[in-house]
Write a protein that holds these residues in place. Structure first.
Motif, PDB file in Angstrom:
ATOM      1  N   LEU A   1      -3.246   9.151   3.975  1.00 57.84           N
ATOM      2  CA  LEU A   1      -2.449   8.702   2.844  1.00 57.84           C
ATOM      3  C   LEU A   1      -1.061   8.350   3.325  1.00 57.84           C
ATOM      4  CD1 LEU A   1      -3.398  11.292   0.083  1.00 57.84           C
ATOM      5  CD2 LEU A   1      -4.385   9.055   0.505  1.00 57.84           C
ATOM      6  N   THR A   2      -0.511   7.253   2.758  1.00 58.01           N
ATOM      7  CA  THR A   2       0.855   6.859   3.081  1.00 58.01           C
ATOM      8  C   THR A   2       1.786   7.370   2.000  1.00 58.01           C
ATOM      9  OG1 THR A   2       0.561   4.775   1.902  1.00 58.01           O
ATOM     10  CG2 THR A   2       0.119   4.774   4.272  1.00 58.01           C
TER      11      THR A   2
ATOM     12  N   ARG B   1       0.833  -1.194   0.000  1.00 57.14           N
ATOM     13  CA  ARG B   1       0.000   0.000   0.000  1.00 57.14           C
ATOM     14  C   ARG B   1       0.871   1.249   0.000  1.00 57.14           C
ATOM     15  NH1 ARG B   1      -3.480  -0.361   4.835  1.00 57.14           N
ATOM     16  NH2 ARG B   1      -2.276   1.363   5.646  1.00 57.14           N
TER      17      ARG B   1
ATOM     18  N   LEU C   1      -7.497   4.211  -3.537  1.00 58.21           N
ATOM     19  CA  LEU C   1      -8.548   3.784  -2.622  1.00 58.21           C
ATOM     20  C   LEU C   1      -9.485   4.943  -2.291  1.00 58.21           C
ATOM     21  CD1 LEU C   1      -6.671   1.545  -0.022  1.00 58.21           C
ATOM     22  CD2 LEU C   1      -8.437   0.798  -1.601  1.00 58.21           C
ATOM     23  N   TYR C   2      -8.926   6.145  -2.196  1.00 60.36           N
ATOM     24  CA  TYR C   2      -9.696   7.330  -1.853  1.00 60.36           C
ATOM     25  C   TYR C   2     -10.366   7.971  -3.063  1.00 60.36           C
ATOM     26  CZ  TYR C   2      -8.054   7.790   2.950  1.00 60.36           C
ATOM     27  OH  TYR C   2      -7.819   7.598   4.273  1.00 60.36           O
TER      28      TYR C   2
ATOM     29  N   ALA D   1      -7.377   6.991   8.481  1.00 59.76           N
ATOM     30  CA  ALA D   1      -7.072   6.499   7.137  1.00 59.76           C
ATOM     31  C   ALA D   1      -6.349   7.571   6.356  1.00 59.76           C
ATOM     32  CB  ALA D   1      -8.357   6.096   6.427  1.00 59.76           C
TER      33      ALA D   1
ATOM     34  N   TRP E   1      -6.768  -2.711   7.772  1.00 59.27           N
ATOM     35  CA  TRP E   1      -6.177  -1.446   7.304  1.00 59.27           C
ATOM     36  C   TRP E   1      -4.812  -1.219   7.947  1.00 59.27           C
ATOM     37  CZ3 TRP E   1      -6.581   2.099   3.646  1.00 59.27           C
ATOM     38  CH2 TRP E   1      -5.910   3.312   3.820  1.00 59.27           C
TER      39      TRP E   1
ATOM     40  N   LYS F   1       1.740   5.211  -1.846  1.00 57.64           N
ATOM     41  CA  LYS F   1       0.908   6.401  -2.017  1.00 57.64           C
ATOM     42  C   LYS F   1      -0.046   6.253  -3.188  1.00 57.64           C
ATOM     43  CE  LYS F   1       1.098  11.426  -2.337  1.00 57.64           C
ATOM     44  NZ  LYS F   1       1.966  12.635  -2.380  1.00 57.64           N
TER      45      LYS F   1
ATOM     46  N   THR G   1      -2.936   3.941  -2.183  1.00 55.90           N
ATOM     47  CA  THR G   1      -3.838   4.521  -1.196  1.00 55.90           C
ATOM     48  C   THR G   1      -4.657   5.661  -1.791  1.00 55.90           C
ATOM     49  OG1 THR G   1      -2.208   3.967   0.498  1.00 55.90           O
ATOM     50  CG2 THR G   1      -3.983   5.423   1.154  1.00 55.90           C
TER      51      THR G   1
END
Length: 223
Positions: A221-222, A129, A137-138, A219, A168, A131, A134
């Motif tokens: 962002l990474t 996972r 995902l958003y 949740a 998660w 950036k 992720t």
């Protein structure tokens, strides 16, 4: 810790790129390249004879609907995990691919070390996972949820929501089982029941559901 060599297949349109990628990955510990090709039909044939753990695939191959190819591979070889390696970084495209149940998405502009990290993560039966992943995902917060009985969206109970939060946080089934005082088999069954209830096919689908319905906390962002 991964002891056996990770068996890796590559499909990419450009021969020089494939060979350079094969050379780099072959130098890494615990990675073995089983096959590399630009032809999806050749890939499908080779997968019959060469057991493969992970497939590295571009999504931009001339005259090929790679999505159909990936769906075929998932049907015939559900044990193969897929990492997309592409120049395309469109979050809408990536979001759609996540629904297929891919385990990672790497840009060809990323550093080689990130690809290696993704391979090792996915080989450990986890989703990589980063950036890009992720953000995808958003991307669609209006993600459509399958309707349950009486036309109302299916919902999760508190235990299922807790498991979704722990997923998660990248907890393994064993870690989740220990925290909830359940067996690993029970966690596996609950995860599958959650997918069936919501009409979803993958863990990524569950994460998208959790984000859309504000079940998942913190949740962020990474990078």
């Amino acid at each position: 810790m991964i002891e056996e060599a990770i068996k890796l297949a590559i499909i990419d349109e450009f021969t020089l790129y494939r060979k350079l990628l094969k050379g780099y990955l072959s130098e890494q510990e615990n990675i073995s390249i089983t096959t590399h090709t630009s032809d999806p039909f050749e890939l499908l044939n080779r997968l019959k004879h060469f057991p493969t753990d992970i497939l590295l695939s571009d999504i931009l191959i001339a005259n090929v609907n790679i999505i159909d190819v990936l769906k075929t591979i998932q049907t015939r070889y559900p044990e193969i995990r897929i990492i997309i390696l592409s120049t395309c970084t469109d979050p809408k495209v990536i979001s759609n691919l996540l629904d297929l149940g891919i385990h990672g998405y790497i840009s060809k502009s990323d550093e080689p070390e990130e690809l290696h990290q993704a391979i090792m993560t996915v080989a450990g039966n986890r989703i990589y996972r980063n950036k890009l992943f992720t953000e995808a995902l958003y991307y669609n917060k209006q993600y459509s949820i399958k309707l349950g009985i009486n036309g109302f969206p299916a919902s999760l109970n508190e235990r299922e929501k807790k498991i979704l939060q722990l997923l998660w946080e990248e907890k393994s089934n064993k870690e989740i089982a220990d925290q909830l005082f359940l067996s690993v088999r029970s966690i596996e069954k609950i995860r599958q029941d959650m997918k069936d209830k919501l009409g979803l096919k993958s863990t990524v689908g569950l994460l998208k559901y959790g984000i859309t319905n504000r079940i998942i906390e913190s949740a962020n962002l990474t990078v």
